[in-house]
Design a protein around this motif. Structure first.
Motif, mmCIF file in Angstrom:
data_model
loop_
_atom_site.group_PDB
_atom_site.id
_atom_site.type_symbol
_atom_site.label_atom_id
_atom_site.label_comp_id
_atom_site.label_asym_id
_atom_site.label_seq_id
_atom_site.Cartn_x
_atom_site.Cartn_y
_atom_site.Cartn_z
ATOM 1 N N SER A 1 6.774 85.652 57.880
ATOM 2 C CA SER A 1 7.278 86.514 56.820
ATOM 3 C C SER A 1 7.969 87.729 57.431
ATOM 4 O O SER A 1 7.817 88.022 58.619
ATOM 5 C CB SER A 1 6.124 86.987 55.951
ATOM 6 N N ARG A 2 8.711 88.429 56.607
ATOM 7 C CA ARG A 2 9.383 89.659 57.055
ATOM 8 C C ARG A 2 8.405 90.636 57.681
ATOM 9 O O ARG A 2 8.699 91.295 58.667
ATOM 10 C CB ARG A 2 10.056 90.302 55.847
ATOM 11 N N ARG A 3 7.213 90.737 57.085
ATOM 12 C CA ARG A 3 6.242 91.688 57.618
ATOM 13 C C ARG A 3 5.703 91.223 58.977
ATOM 14 O O ARG A 3 5.280 92.029 59.793
ATOM 15 C CB ARG A 3 5.089 91.871 56.634
ATOM 16 N N PHE B 1 10.741 86.058 61.699
ATOM 17 C CA PHE B 1 11.520 86.148 60.473
ATOM 18 C C PHE B 1 12.976 86.440 60.778
ATOM 19 O O PHE B 1 13.291 87.203 61.686
ATOM 20 C CB PHE B 1 10.974 87.281 59.588
ATOM 21 N N CYS C 1 11.262 87.615 50.747
ATOM 22 C CA CYS C 1 11.129 88.621 51.801
ATOM 23 C C CYS C 1 12.275 89.633 51.772
ATOM 24 O O CYS C 1 12.525 90.314 52.768
ATOM 25 C CB CYS C 1 11.046 87.950 53.168
ATOM 26 N N SER C 2 12.975 89.747 50.651
ATOM 27 C CA SER C 2 13.967 90.830 50.541
ATOM 28 C C SER C 2 13.212 92.153 50.478
ATOM 29 O O SER C 2 12.035 92.184 50.121
ATOM 30 C CB SER C 2 14.843 90.606 49.314
ATOM 31 N N PRO C 3 13.859 93.264 50.846
ATOM 32 C CA PRO C 3 13.090 94.500 51.050
ATOM 33 C C PRO C 3 12.395 95.013 49.786
ATOM 34 O O PRO C 3 11.329 95.622 49.886
ATOM 35 C CB PRO C 3 14.137 95.494 51.565
ATOM 36 N N PRO D 1 17.789 96.111 46.363
ATOM 37 C CA PRO D 1 16.776 95.635 47.321
ATOM 38 C C PRO D 1 15.952 94.451 46.840
ATOM 39 O O PRO D 1 15.239 93.846 47.618
ATOM 40 C CB PRO D 1 15.883 96.865 47.500
ATOM 41 N N CYS E 1 15.681 90.870 45.981
ATOM 42 C CA CYS E 1 16.461 89.676 46.339
ATOM 43 C C CYS E 1 17.772 90.113 46.993
ATOM 44 O O CYS E 1 18.065 91.296 47.079
ATOM 45 C CB CYS E 1 16.721 88.787 45.126
ATOM 46 N N TRP F 1 20.944 91.064 57.815
ATOM 47 C CA TRP F 1 19.926 91.892 58.483
ATOM 48 C C TRP F 1 19.965 93.340 57.973
ATOM 49 O O TRP F 1 18.918 93.954 57.743
ATOM 50 C CB TRP F 1 20.122 91.875 59.999
ATOM 51 N N LEU G 1 21.010 94.419 55.109
ATOM 52 C CA LEU G 1 20.452 94.452 53.751
ATOM 53 C C LEU G 1 18.930 94.310 53.804
ATOM 54 O O LEU G 1 18.202 95.008 53.103
ATOM 55 C CB LEU G 1 21.038 93.314 52.910
ATOM 56 N N ASN G 2 18.463 93.400 54.649
ATOM 57 C CA ASN G 2 17.033 93.113 54.640
ATOM 58 C C ASN G 2 16.209 94.275 55.165
ATOM 59 O O ASN G 2 15.092 94.523 54.679
ATOM 60 C CB ASN G 2 16.756 91.857 55.478
ATOM 61 N N ASP H 1 15.518 99.608 54.166
ATOM 62 C CA ASP H 1 14.536 100.075 53.195
ATOM 63 C C ASP H 1 14.247 101.560 53.420
ATOM 64 O O ASP H 1 13.262 102.093 52.922
ATOM 65 C CB ASP H 1 13.245 99.257 53.300
ATOM 66 N N ARG I 1 15.864 94.536 66.356
ATOM 67 C CA ARG I 1 15.079 93.433 65.798
ATOM 68 C C ARG I 1 15.904 92.165 65.657
ATOM 69 O O ARG I 1 15.395 91.069 65.865
ATOM 70 C CB ARG I 1 14.476 93.825 64.440
#
Lengths: 445, 445, 445
Positions: free
Chosen positions: A265-267, A292, A303-305, B365, B367, B395, B397-398, B401, B412
């Motif tokens: 996952s993103r986390r 991820f 897993c979008s922010p 943020p 989706c 990346w 966009l994801n 945050d 990353r």
């Protein structure tokens, strides 16, 4: 929990064959992100599990997106001047670019070629192409077939409709002891392609059937949705449910004979990420862990922010890295009953770990409790090695200070989760441990 | 910021030749940590950039140190009994131990030898020696030259002065949009040595010239100072400025043909440490990252515990690890225009990264936003691989945050900073991102 | 502190021979977890160090355990029908299963065999077996000896007693400048076995003797206790002392010729874990670091979750991994004076490091202080390399910001602790450093 014993009781061969039969049943249907092919598919799944079918109208705003027009198709072909169908939708629904607008006309070979897609490197395979968000049309065919086309006037026919309707998806909710949920999601929008993603559908259906018959700490939510727009639609319409989703798995491409891949996952270090890593590490088969990245299947949305759920993905060979990907070669021979069975077994082990990953408190934390008087220890001392189960008991006692879960203990000790779990069970029965959190009272909250 | 585009527009060959010419111009001057050689050097630099010359009187207390007496020298020699200059300052200013007190007398060979320094392993090179903090005198010469000295009475003359005066240094401040500063520091006290550190001076001058013509988020401060005592003096007299210094680079030994070395700051993981690592990692040339140690150049002072600035050091072959170090072999042939150009380009890339390392907030943020309708995405789906720029957009966009800078994202994702920066720019233009901090309003504060 | 200089002054050969002589003196005694053999052993140790003997009555509740009945034995044998002692306790106390209840009867060979223990893989060795917590009896003998037993009627005699009495242990407390303690613990319950654990006893006694003659920051507590039940008993009766125990070492199996092993505490990165790692890393001999596991010697109790002390274990070849373990082959030839000496020296270095691991504050933290004017620096500059001691001084100055101990500095710099310590001493003498904590005033608190 009895998930633990369950997964060893599943017959992976027989279950794998069941799953392959379901794939074969679904294979011929021309699915898309909307339309009757998708509805037909969900109705078949309903004969296995009592899923709900949801219909979301065209034009519904879902976050940054809009539910598109519904697409349906009856027939399509390219005929030469001798009225022979040289490209025929009836033979393979891959022949038509998915979401092609209706077309009816006569054109020259050169004009036709502007609408043809082939794979020169694999001249016998038909590619799979879509045009969901741009109104267009086209045909896909093998490169060899295209090379056989001669100068001629061709009759083009795509008997499709693209108009206001609905986006359809299937949802199956299995309540557990708590409102905490595990999400299982797979995309159900691809036409005659087996690994991507009839394999994911088959494993999800099999998981659902098995889980329904077992006691469950967690509630389970299964989604059979069109890729991207389906996940976005579900998330937009169900934001209130997100806080309950503690873990999730996207299933895709789980039937080929490549090694298993778990994408985190993103986390990156959530409980399901660690559970999947642990299960694969002790699986005895080759596997790979992927970090991820924001490219892939619907884990992109989960897993979008602004959503950021603990959702990983289980696949075998990752999409895009095998030549059969998105071609007619992703067929019934490309997926294998035993591989489907193995994928299912790994899912069950991951879920079993999550179901049983309690945190315990050692009730006799000062020095070791005397295991011998409780029948938990070798009676004659001085032997050179203690057995593994004894080690698992010692580790559970040593780390059960309320801040280590059983998975923490398994990871630090290097002992497989099942042994740690059994040790905790034995110690709890001897009143040497208690659970830190009472699951039942949590469920009442 | 346009630093980004700038560094690709610099012609490293032409700029490298310019830098080499400056080195050649400065080479003959007998510099020291004080005195007219240093003043002369700074006056030449002033013809390139409008630096301020500062004079700090002998005896000024600077932390634990005292500004020393000023040293000047006109001539020095050793003559044999036939009045031949067997060692002659006019031929190389390395022949006199730097900071030698005035001497005028006749001595025997054996007495003379107590004041001679050579390098037996490199018999043709003259070593470079100093005696800043102990009143003494001596001559340096090639080992071969010393072996040729016969028993004789020698006339010794060092026509130097060591008396109250000043310590001189150069400072050039280039204001930017904010008061936050980047410090560029190089030592300017070595006599006829090219790599150490005329190369650092030349790169700093070139950087200053180029930065002056560009918009700048940061202010820049360039220091041309005597090593150790100069850095200590500047820090002692400018403590009020330290809070503004966000990043810094010591430049030394940047012209030889060894690979680039970046030495991290004492803190070890500051933004400039990470920026330099990223730039070198994507530079396509060999490089090495060095952990901080309290030995080296003026990073020792900038990274002392009571100062502790985020200052790293860029060098090529580290000092002390090449035989030419602190010898007459560190000459005009030892430094190369192309290597100077490469060092400059790497500096510019590091500064460009710092200038552009914003933190953004994804305005959509939940989706993924629909990139396709904004012309940012491939239109026909189903292809097996998305391009790199698309990955950079996904990346950005994801991870946008509000807690990840563009450098975080580059690290990353493994994508080079420039691609990430371009993706952020495109997304910002489409109103999908906003900057977390408004640099302009910060500058007003 | 003078522990530092001490360990280099110990003659490891002579001290090793002293330790081996003590082992030889203790070897014949039949020790157990209670009884006169243990008392006799402690009385001998009392001729070396003034330890206190403690007696805890049978039946005392100690956490989850109960102090067992006291066991004593005078004689034991198996006689054949010709009255020959075919198994004779007088020849080796290993022949009787430790804690065997009294027995007196005649039995057949087959019945006898149910009570015999051998090691088929090592047919000449007698195994060591115990039955502390289950009332039972048995004999141990070499496999070869057992194979020689013929069909016969055998007379069995174990002249033991198992009745209410005491558990005995030895404790020696050496006060230091502070109430903070270092615990040294070894088990003293094994009969004629040398490495396990007469070696640990011998090293502990030698440590105690040497420490008694030295100034000490820490207080030291030495425990000579029966394994498991002794540690549990001491901990249960001394809970009030636990907050003072800052570091601890279990000593066991420190005389064989295998490499040194340090097993980390449960917490894994405590000061003693790091001290032991540092000392071994710079020891110049092969060594291994073991992660904590809840199996082993009394570190199991000291590192149980409710106790959780910073106690590690020093051993040579770990228990259970050498064939001689818990057999008659763990005899006087199996332990070596030089290895005992080396183990002692490593202990002393670890303790010396802990004694001297101060945290200092640089009193001239802004830039480097001028070492030259204090005679701490090379006088002629420009040399290519600074000596190691100079590096140690620069590191100590650079990191002495009050948040780095000397061990932190040694670890980060890669310089051995003694050099760092000497550098700190020199700098403190020059008033460039002060200790962050005043040990003396702490002791008064």
């Amino acid at each position: 929990m009895s998930l633990d014993t369950f997964h060893s009781e599943v017959d992976p061969v027989a279950t794998g064959q069941d799953m392959h039969r379901l794939i074969a049943e679904l294979f011929p249907i021309c699915r898309s992100i909307t339309g009757d092919g998708l509805r037909h598919t969900l109705r078949i799944l309903r004969t296995y599990i009592p899923l709900e079918m949801r219909e979301v109208p065209t034009g519904t705003q879902v976050f940054d997106w809009t539910v598109p027009k519904e697409w349906n198709i009856r027939d399509a072909f390219v005929k030469n001047s001798r009225s022979e169908r040289v490209i025929d939708f009836a033979k393979s629904n891959l022949h038509v670019v998915n979401y092609s607008i209706p077309v009816q006309r006569r054109i020259s070979l050169s004009e036709l070629k502007e609408h043809l897609y082939t794979i020169p490197e694999h001249p016998d395979w038909i590619p799979y192409r879509t045009t969901y968000y741009k109104e267009s049309w086209g045909f896909c065919l093998s490169h060899r077939q295209m090379e056989g086309l001669t100068e001629d006037e061709y009759e083009i026919s795509i008997d499709s409709t693209l108009k206001d309707g609905h986006l359809t998806y299937g949802e199956y909710f299995l309540p557990g002891d708590t409102q905490d949920e595990i999400l299982i999601s797979c995309h159900a929008c691809h036409p005659s392609l087996c690994n991507d993603n009839l394999s994911g559908i088959a494993v999800a259906v099999s998981l659902a059937k098995h889980l329904a018959s077992l006691p469950r700490h967690y509630s389970y939510r299964f989604l059979f949705i069109p890729g991207t727009i389906g996940a976005i639609t579900w998330l937009a319409l169900n934001e209130d449910k997100l806080p309950h989703i503690k873990h999730g798995l996207v299933l895709s491409g789980v039937g080929d004979d490549g090694k298993l891949h778990y994408k985190k996952s993103r986390r990156g270090n959530t409980e399901i990420d660690r559970a999947a890593s642990h299960v694969l590490q002790h699986s005895g088969t080759p596997y790979e862990l992927l970090e991820f990245s924001p490219y892939g299947y619907d884990e992109r949305q989960y897993c979008s922010p602004g959503i950021n759920l603990a959702v990983g993905r289980l696949s075998r060979t990752p999409h895009g890295t095998f030549p059969e990907y998105h071609t007619s070669a992703d067929n019934l021979e490309f997926v294998h009953p035993d591989k489907l069975g193995e994928s299912l077994a790994v899912c069950m082990k991951i879920l079993s770990l999550l179901e049983n990953n309690g945190t315990f408190v050692n009730l006799s934390p000062k020095c070791e409790p005397q295991l011998g008087k409780r029948g938990l220890y070798r009676m004659i001392g001085g032997q050179s090695e203690a057995g593994l189960n004894e080690m698992a008991m010692l580790w559970v006692l040593n780390l059960s200070d309320g801040s280590h879960s059983l998975l923490d203990i398994a990871e630090r000790s290097g002992i497989r989760f099942e042994s740690v779990q059994r040790a905790a069970k034995a110690l709890k029965e001897q009143l040497l441990l208690r659970e830190k959190f009472d699951f039942v009272s949590t469920a009442a909250g």
